[in-house]
Write an enzyme that holds these catalytic residues in place. Structure first.
Site, mmCIF file in Angstrom:
data_model
loop_
_atom_site.group_PDB
_atom_site.id
_atom_site.type_symbol
_atom_site.label_atom_id
_atom_site.label_comp_id
_atom_site.label_asym_id
_atom_site.label_seq_id
_atom_site.Cartn_x
_atom_site.Cartn_y
_atom_site.Cartn_z
ATOM 1 N N GLU A 20 -1.267 -0.350 9.539
ATOM 2 C CA GLU A 20 -2.509 0.792 10.138
ATOM 3 C C GLU A 20 -3.605 -0.490 9.363
ATOM 4 O OE1 GLU A 20 -1.470 3.231 7.550
ATOM 5 O OE2 GLU A 20 -2.242 3.012 5.764
ATOM 6 N N CYS A 68 -10.649 -2.642 7.322
ATOM 7 C CA CYS A 68 -9.864 -3.121 6.327
ATOM 8 C C CYS A 68 -8.436 -3.279 7.275
ATOM 9 C CB CYS A 68 -10.262 -1.621 5.864
ATOM 10 S SG CYS A 68 -8.804 -1.776 4.056
ATOM 11 N N CYS A 73 5.293 -3.288 1.214
ATOM 12 C CA CYS A 73 4.980 -4.054 -0.018
ATOM 13 C C CYS A 73 5.722 -4.191 -1.253
ATOM 14 C CB CYS A 73 3.581 -3.721 -0.145
ATOM 15 S SG CYS A 73 2.646 -4.971 -2.043
ATOM 16 N N CYS A 133 2.882 -1.870 -7.852
ATOM 17 C CA CYS A 133 2.266 -1.251 -7.894
ATOM 18 C C CYS A 133 2.461 0.511 -8.780
ATOM 19 C CB CYS A 133 0.744 -1.615 -7.354
ATOM 20 S SG CYS A 133 0.394 -3.098 -7.224
ATOM 21 N N CYS A 163 0.942 2.882 -6.148
ATOM 22 C CA CYS A 163 0.346 2.540 -4.922
ATOM 23 C C CYS A 163 1.449 3.268 -2.986
ATOM 24 C CB CYS A 163 -0.020 1.277 -4.556
ATOM 25 S SG CYS A 163 -0.097 0.563 -2.615
ATOM 26 N N CYS A 166 -4.292 2.685 1.665
ATOM 27 C CA CYS A 166 -3.535 1.446 1.870
ATOM 28 C C CYS A 166 -2.231 2.350 1.926
ATOM 29 C CB CYS A 166 -3.143 0.974 0.940
ATOM 30 S SG CYS A 166 -4.157 0.579 -0.659
#
Ligand code: SAH
Length: 383
Positions: A120, A133, A140, A144, A147, A363
């Site tokens: 995205e 962005c 990922c 974290c 997130c 995100c």
């Protein structure tokens, strides 16, 4: 004799989850994406097909200047060449599968890659700024705790072309008279874990023959991988670096940013110092504020002490809630006090406005929602 492009071999047949096509799984023939080829690779293909460097330039000009999405639009190329190009290449390797527009004018697009995976990007319009962005990975691996991107771990790095396509698609959404002004690498993924492909894409974006966006208008956000930060500094570009600090002490950072147990806060801050010394660019430190966890007065004091001797800027990001995660935004009063305390140490500090919350522009969130709700989701628009 026509030849296949670069070292990618001839058309490949892959099987997988082909979103955007009608069946959940299918086998289809995939053409290589032109935007994944380097200028040299494409020039070589054109040469092998008896075309002049002038024709090669024309093709890039159509894509970067005239926003061509299809070879048929390239009206000043010979018909035969257009047909050959069409037969071997697709300009974009990604397809738009969702396009949401939020009431504040933020566009959020979900793309499928040729292997069916989704990524995205977000286009934000604000006064004279037009900022995209972009994502650098599918998923990922940093984990974290607050997130959405890392909830399912890392699937793969994006290719150079997949990164470039997000920027180009964002630019193509703008009216003809407008230019894309800024790029923030703050979407899904750990940017510096895919450094080579990211730099490959940004080099095209910043090239005057590409999109001609100044390097100083690009900001790369990283969880803080010291070796990669130093490598980026040594590449001698002029990008802005944003480091996701989120905590002023080793113990708290270990809790929020698990990779910290391996790298350590001190090494991250020292690598940021190195980046500043080599590039002359002031580093910004991002700090996602989580209520009752890292928004306390003692956290603000520790952050002020850590950064007061440095040429740094703190960007506070009030937490954007992720369904299913046990965190809250801080109160406005806690944010105000935090700002005052950090500021009292002489450290520059700002609070980031959250754009596009209505369309899940943090995100990984749109992607996550689409994957959870796929059968019910209605497509609002697509290009
Ligand atoms: N991997 C890079 C890019 C991540 S996204 C990095 O860690 O910097 C950019 C920023 O958004 C990071 O600072 C990230 O920690 C932050 N972020 C992630 N989830 C968020 C959320 N739910 N609310 C607010 N900020 C978030």
């Amino acid at each position: 004799m026509k030849d296949s492009p670069g070292d990618r071999g001839s058309d490949r047949i892959i099987s997988g989850n082909c979103l955007g096509r009608n069946t959940p799984t299918c086998r289809y023939v995939m053409k290589p994406a032109l935007l994944d080829a380097t200028t040299e690779e494409f020039a070589a293909w054109m040469r092998q097909n008896g075309q002049s460097p002038y024709r090669t330039k024309q093709v890039w000009h159509w894509i970067f200047e005239r926003r061509a999405q299809d070879f048929d639009q390239m009206s000043d190329l010979p018909k035969k060449l257009r047909a050959d190009l069409q037969e071997f290449w697709t300009i974009f390797g990604t397809e738009v599968v969702r396009h949401h527009v939020s009431p504040d004018g933020t566009d959020k697009l979900l793309l499928t890659c040729q292997d069916g995976r989704t990524i995205e990007f977000v286009l934000m319009v604000e006064e004279d700024r037009r900022t995209v962005c972009i994502s650098t990975q599918v998923g990922c691996g940093m984990g974290c705790v607050f997130c959405a991107s890392g909830l399912k771990g890392l699937e793969r790095n994006l290719t150079r072309g997949e990164i470039l396509e997000q920027v180009l698609r964002a630019r193509n959404l703008l009216p003809l008279e407008e230019r894309l002004t800024n790029i923030v690498v703050m979407g899904m993924g750990e940017s510096l874990a895919n450094l080579d492909n990211l730099i490959g894409a940004l080099d095209v974006v910043c090239d005057p023959k590409g999109l001609g966006i100044g390097q100083r208008r690009v900001t790369i956000s990283t969880v803080g991988l010291p070796e990669k930060m130093r490598k980026l500094a040594d590449l001698d570009r002029r990008y802005n670096l944003a480091v996701s600090l989120h905590a002023p002490t080793e113990a708290l950072r270990d809790q929020l940013v698990p990779i910290n147990e391996k790298v350590g806060l001190t090494a991250v801050v020292e690598a940021a110092d190195y980046y500043f010394e080599s590039s002359g660019r002031r580093v910004s430190f991002e700090y996602v504020m989580l209520r009752g966890i890292n928004d306390r007065p003692e956290d603000a004091q520790a952050l002020g002490k850590l950064l007061r001797s440095r040429k740094a800027h703190v960007n506070l990001i009030p937490y954007n809630p992720v369904p299913g995660l046990p965190y809250d935004r801080p109160t406005p009063e806690a944010i105000r006090r935090f700002v005052e305390t950090v500021d009292s140490y002489g450290v520059a500090v700002t609070v980031r406005k959250t754009k596009g919350r209505e369309i899940d522009a943090a995100c990984g969130q749109l992607r996550r929602q689409v994957e959870a709700d796929r059968p019910q989701l209605v497509e609002i628009a697509s290009s």
